[in-house]
Enzyme design. Sequence first.
Site, PDB file in Angstrom:
ATOM      1  N   GLU A   1      -4.579   2.394  -4.469  1.00  0.00           N
ATOM      2  CA  GLU A   1      -3.118   2.491  -4.360  1.00  0.00           C
ATOM      3  C   GLU A   1      -2.518   1.220  -3.762  1.00  0.00           C
ATOM      4  O   GLU A   1      -1.446   1.241  -3.198  1.00  0.00           O
ATOM      5  CB  GLU A   1      -2.727   3.721  -3.537  1.00  0.00           C
TER       6      GLU A   1
ATOM      7  N   ASP B   1       0.855  -1.190   0.000  1.00  0.00           N
ATOM      8  CA  ASP B   1       0.000   0.000   0.000  1.00  0.00           C
ATOM      9  C   ASP B   1       0.892   1.242   0.000  1.00  0.00           C
ATOM     10  O   ASP B   1       1.857   1.321   0.771  1.00  0.00           O
ATOM     11  CB  ASP B   1      -0.903  -0.006   1.239  1.00  0.00           C
TER      12      ASP B   1
END
Length: 314
Positions: free
Chosen positions: A224, A180
């Site tokens: 993301e 992440d």
Amino acid sequence: MQGSQDAHFNPPIVLAIDDVPANLDVLVEHLHREAIELTVALSGEEGLELADALRPDLILLDVMMPGMDGFEVCRRLKANPELADIPVLFLTAVNEEIEIERGFALGAVDFVHKPFSIPILKARMNNHLALKRKSDQLARLARTDGLTGVANRRHFDEALDSEWLRARRHARPLSLILVDVDHFKRYNDHYGHAEGDVCLKRVAGALDTCIRRPGDVLARFGGEEFVALLPDTPEEAAVAIAEHMRDAVCQLQIDHADSSACRHVTISIGIATHVPLTDARAIDLVAAADQCLYGAKRGGRNRVVAGQDEENCR
Ligand SMILES: [Mg+2]
């Protein structure tokens, strides 16, 4: 990066299978100027082996062969998921309606009758090669993330299911790395979404350099988040790859004025490694990696947390 292999620069591979060498000679003589790579086999068995090794774009298949005939070769090709998409064009001296029907029922795309006209054979061959090229392009697009060029979520889900089953069958460790981008919402807020997209592309490119084995899959998990699926990989090896990823993203030195940790874009990583038991599920592996990712976030970001360190994962 996945999906960037270019079909235009590699000529399509055509495999011709016929038990009579003179028939193959005719094909070689007339097709050698075509923009194809022609390979020949003299029996059904040899043809199947070559099909498996070469993954041709089209198979020209004689129907009447001693031993394994063309129909049986076609049936076996279509029964193998890895080879089923290769179009098969039968070359046959038989002109019986029932035989032709049988060939189509087995999955052939076309028939050309012997003795065949070379221009008609070429035209049909080129039509089927063009269709194959288009369907390959579509298949590639369907498994690629449009922004970053790595595999998309759909492809990851399919790979996870099949690798999970394979790992269970062979009692081998399957590792999953969940990545992440730290404070990415702040990045978007600060620099705008266009810059956010550029950032994701660069991060994906850096992660991709860390994934080298053919069976490994790097995919965009969503937003993301990225995910790497590593078959037959114990935890220590997955941790080494993850540290390599973290370092590769640091090395990009993408400015992030609003990042709490440092002034550059960083990533947090969670890792889970399971040797699947009979009643375990693939989503448990994802959930375990997610827990570790949470641990990495809570521990201060820009770090790797693996499943073995249970404390860190709660
Ligand atoms: Mg024959």
